[in-house]
Scaffold this motif. Structure first.
Motif, PDB file in Angstrom:
ATOM      1  N   ASP A 221      84.030  32.121  40.288  1.00  0.00           N
ATOM      2  CA  ASP A 221      85.110  32.202  39.301  1.00  0.00           C
ATOM      3  C   ASP A 221      85.353  33.651  38.900  1.00  0.00           C
TER       4      ASP A 221
ATOM      5  N   THR B  15      88.062  37.725  26.847  1.00  0.00           N
ATOM      6  CA  THR B  15      87.275  36.630  26.265  1.00  0.00           C
ATOM      7  C   THR B  15      85.975  36.394  27.035  1.00  0.00           C
ATOM      8  N   LEU B  16      85.786  37.117  28.152  1.00  0.00           N
ATOM      9  CA  LEU B  16      84.579  36.913  28.962  1.00  0.00           C
ATOM     10  C   LEU B  16      83.328  37.310  28.188  1.00  0.00           C
TER      11      LEU B  16
ATOM     12  N   HIS C 261      94.863  40.070  34.195  1.00  0.00           N
ATOM     13  CA  HIS C 261      94.868  39.006  33.179  1.00  0.00           C
ATOM     14  C   HIS C 261      93.992  39.430  31.994  1.00  0.00           C
ATOM     15  N   ARG C 262      94.541  40.321  31.203  1.00  0.00           N
ATOM     16  CA  ARG C 262      93.762  40.983  30.181  1.00  0.00           C
ATOM     17  C   ARG C 262      93.193  40.011  29.130  1.00  0.00           C
ATOM     18  N   GLU C 263      94.043  39.076  28.690  1.00  0.00           N
ATOM     19  CA  GLU C 263      93.605  38.148  27.635  1.00  0.00           C
ATOM     20  C   GLU C 263      92.352  37.393  28.074  1.00  0.00           C
ATOM     21  N   LYS C 264      92.419  36.901  29.286  1.00  0.00           N
ATOM     22  CA  LYS C 264      91.303  36.126  29.838  1.00  0.00           C
ATOM     23  C   LYS C 264      90.042  37.003  29.947  1.00  0.00           C
ATOM     24  N   ILE C 265      90.232  38.218  30.451  1.00  0.00           N
ATOM     25  CA  ILE C 265      89.091  39.099  30.681  1.00  0.00           C
ATOM     26  C   ILE C 265      88.414  39.498  29.376  1.00  0.00           C
TER      27      ILE C 265
ATOM     28  N   LEU D  93      88.831  36.358  39.456  1.00  0.00           N
ATOM     29  CA  LEU D  93      89.608  36.806  38.295  1.00  0.00           C
ATOM     30  C   LEU D  93      90.696  37.790  38.693  1.00  0.00           C
TER      31      LEU D  93
END
Length: 641
Positions: free
Chosen positions: A503, A517-518, A511-515, A507
């Motif tokens: 996963d 939240t990692l 995709h800044r928002e997603k990254i 990435l």
RNA sequence: GGGGGCGUAGCUCAGUUGGUUAGAGCGUCGGCCUGUCACGCCGAAGGUCGCGGGUUCGAGUCCCGUCGCUCCCGCCA
């Protein structure tokens, strides 16, 4: 008889009466009564009173002794006269009657007295560190430090860890703190660096197949000091393990720390099972990622109570930004105008516009029905309030009762229903208060955390005399760098992302928002609000490593140049591994009850990273510089004329 | 690099609204003292009030600058 001593200064007891003994030590204190003269002779082990009177052949010499002279005395152990024993001293039942004195080392007038508890300026204490170290408190701290390190070693070995040594002269590392550099004589223009921590070495030790590593590791960082951060150098209990999950690391380290704290805490209770608090929760509840859990205050998000309310200041903040929130900081027993105003002034001193509050005072007035209707018979937090109402009724004070009267401008604008909902949510009662911070949390978290601490201290809510541990887990992997408008590693770039590798590899870096939240498999140990340790399960997969660096904007060439050695090692059969590194100095500081690292370090530098005793840093000879191919370029003196 | 606090005897500190010769305790030195253990008593030495400038008849005190120490922010996993 031995040249210097037959006994130490802490050894003699009533059973030694009659012995001819020889003691050597420092003249701790001289009490001259004219006809009889007492000297407290001190060494590392203790204090023994030695006595001379005019019948002693050494009487005249004894009269010349001064504080901190080093002497050898011969004499006979005798009981102290009845009624003059000193029960505060292990040797207090006896004294040594002096027959002979040899002065081994004179002392000039002292810049810093060893006797007594008087405070002395840091500068003097550091310059004459050897005198300061003779003093009881520092001397004991340093001995305790040694015992703590012994205990840590023993506990680590018992758990199957093996101690290694790693290089002190190594390569500069591109991430993290500023390095201390050492110029190379053989390689003009090149430098070694002192290790900020043996981070890469300990990972390489795992890759070398050693399985369980530890080291009492010196670490060097050229960063500015704090009370709990030594300038220059400090020690870590550096730990690394192979084939482990986060749980395995916790299971190995928790008993070591709990054990050593229980051993040296002097009976103070130590957390049995360290709670695990996700980073995000720690921020929300305590306003910091190193919460002092001795402080019972827990903050809560109360945005919904203020949204659309009559308190327009907060309602507008919430309406204007989707990210905005109102957090409540409960202040049990803080329910007085004086306290709330004092906190407000404090907040203003911290550069805040102020600190909004509501407090509930006790008020003996008629019980308003609409307020009574809001009371919930099943709410335990309201029990004492209901009990007081019942009691007043039974006393026949008809029409009178105690009600909690919410006070302050916020309560007036918020209205009774919402105010009561707030009180209920926070579990507050008459005599309590609550403070508010409102904005986008990122902007106020730090202040909120400081306010929580301040309120806890002011109200005496912090349970001193205990050690409250926790793990902080699930740290963010990345953070947004607002200045450079890019994604940065939030902590250690070697941490494994908390995501299945497939996963993570899939990435999209855009995709800044997603990254953002990692999470990383990264964790801290916190004790009483002090960050003791940081650690992680490492990223042992080169593909994941490359991806992780790519997201932070490093292409493969950069990664190769900076961490090539590490990357190659990972590519040649690296076990999954992880570890952490509790700070030894901070552990000792907590266990010694000190709030400054300089009180538990033998020869510390001052805040400007100078060793006042040895005179470091110092000039070196031109010849030394020539050999090292170094030509200093000092900052030019500014001309102020 | 930035902000707060502090700077008076060797140390800890007091010093009034700006007013005569700047004080105390501890320490040091000297004297006295035979049971102290923070010994006691008497006496003495010890001050560029951090430094520089300004206001004022007069500055430890007010103003400006500067230096030092310390705590914090930045920085530091």
């Amino acid at each position: 008889m031995h040249r210097y001593r037959s006994h130490t200064c802490g050894a003699l007891r009533a059973g030694d009466i009659g012995l001819n003994v020889r003691l050597s030590g420092w003249c701790h204190r001289v009490r001259d009564h004219g006809g009889v003269l007492f000297i407290d002779l001190r060494d590392h082990y203790g204090l023994t009173q030695v006595v001379a009177d005019p019948d002693s052949p050494a009487f005249d010499v004894a009269g010349t002794l001064r504080a901190e002279w080093v002497v050898r005395i011969d004499g006979k152990v005798r009981p102290r006269p009845e009624g003059t024993e000193n029960p505060d001293l292990p040797t207090g039942a006896v004294e040594v009657y002096i027959r002979e004195i040899e002065v081994l080392g004179r002392a000039a007038e002292l810049p810093l007295p060893v006797f007594g508890e008087q405070e002395y300026p840091e500068e003097t204490r550091l310059k004459y560190r050897f005198l300061d170290l003779r003093r009881e408190r520092l001397h004991q701290n340093i001995m305790k430090r040694g015992a703590i390190i012994d205990s840590l070693r023993r506990r680590m070995k018992e758990q199957g860890f093996f101690e290694f040594q790693t290089p002190i002269l190594t390569a500069s590392s591109p991430e993290g703190a500023r390095d201390y550099l050492v110029p190379s004589r053989l390689h003009p223009g090149k430098f070694y660096a002192l290790p900020q921590a043996p981070q890469q070495f300990k990972q390489l030790i795992m890759i070398s197949g050693f399985d369980r590593y530890f080291q009492i590791a010196p670490c060097f960082r050229d960063e500015d000091a704090r009370a709990d951060r030594s300038p220059g150098e400090f020690y870590q209990l550096d730990i690394e393990m192979s084939f482990v999950t986060q749980d395995d690391v916790f299971a190995a380290v928790e008993p070591v720390l709990r054990g050593v704290f229980e051993e040296f805490s002097g009976g103070k209770p130590v957390t049995k099972d360290f709670p695990r608090i996700p980073y995000g929760e720690a921020i929300q509840r305590y306003g910091t990622d190193k919460p002092d859990l001795r402080n019972p205050i827990v903050m809560q998000d109360v945005s919904e109570i203020f949204r659309g309310s009559g308190f327009k200041v907060f309602a507008n903040i919430l309406a204007n930004s989707a990210k905005a929130a109102v957090w409540a900081i409960p202040a049990p027993r803080g329910g007085s105008r004086a306290f709330c105003d004092r906190m407000n002034s404090w907040a203003q001193g911290e550069g805040q516009p102020g600190l909004g509050y509501i407090f509930w005072r006790e008020d003996e007035q008629a019980w308003p029905g609409d307020f009574q209707a809001t009371l919930d018979p099943s709410d335990q937090n309201q029990k004492d309030l209901r009990d007081r109402v019942d009691k007043l009724a039974k006393e026949g004070r008809v029409g009178q009762a105690i009600r909690a009267l919410a006070a302050g401008p916020i309560a007036n604008n918020l209205g009774p229903k919402r105010t009561e909902a707030l009180r209920a949510q926070l579990g507050l009662k008459a005599g309590d208060a609550v403070f508010f911070v409102a904005s986008e949390p990122a902007t106020f978290v730090k202040f909120a955390g400081a306010a929580r601490t301040k309120i806890g201290e002011e109200l005496g809510l912090i349970a001193k005399d205990r050690f409250e541990f926790c793990w902080i887990v699930d740290f963010p992997m990345y953070e947004w760098n607002e200045e450079e408008k890019k994604i940065d590693f939030s902590h250690n770039p070697f941490s494994m992302p908390n995501l299945p590798p497939e996963d993570f590899l899939a990435l999209d870096p855009a995709h800044r928002e997603k990254i953002l939240t990692l999470r990383a498999v990264q964790y801290d140990i916190v004790c009483n609000g002090v960050e003791l340790s940081s650690g992680a399960i490492r990223n042992h997969r080169p593909d994941v490593m490359k991806k992780a660096f790519a997201i932070a904007g490093y292409d493969e060439a950069v990664l190769e140049r900076k961490f090539g050695g590490m990357l190659h090692a990972l590519a040649l059969g690296a076990p999954p591994h992880g570890g952490l590194a509790p700070g030894i100095d901070r552990i000792v500081m907590l266990l010694c009850g000190e709030d400054n690292l300089r009180e538990v370090v033998l020869f510390p530098m001052n805040q400007r990273a100078e060793d006042l005793m040895m005179g470091a840093p110092s000039e070196v000879t031109p010849r030394q510089l020539r050999e090292l191919h170094i030509r200093p370029s000092r900052p030019e003196q500014r001309d102020l004329s």
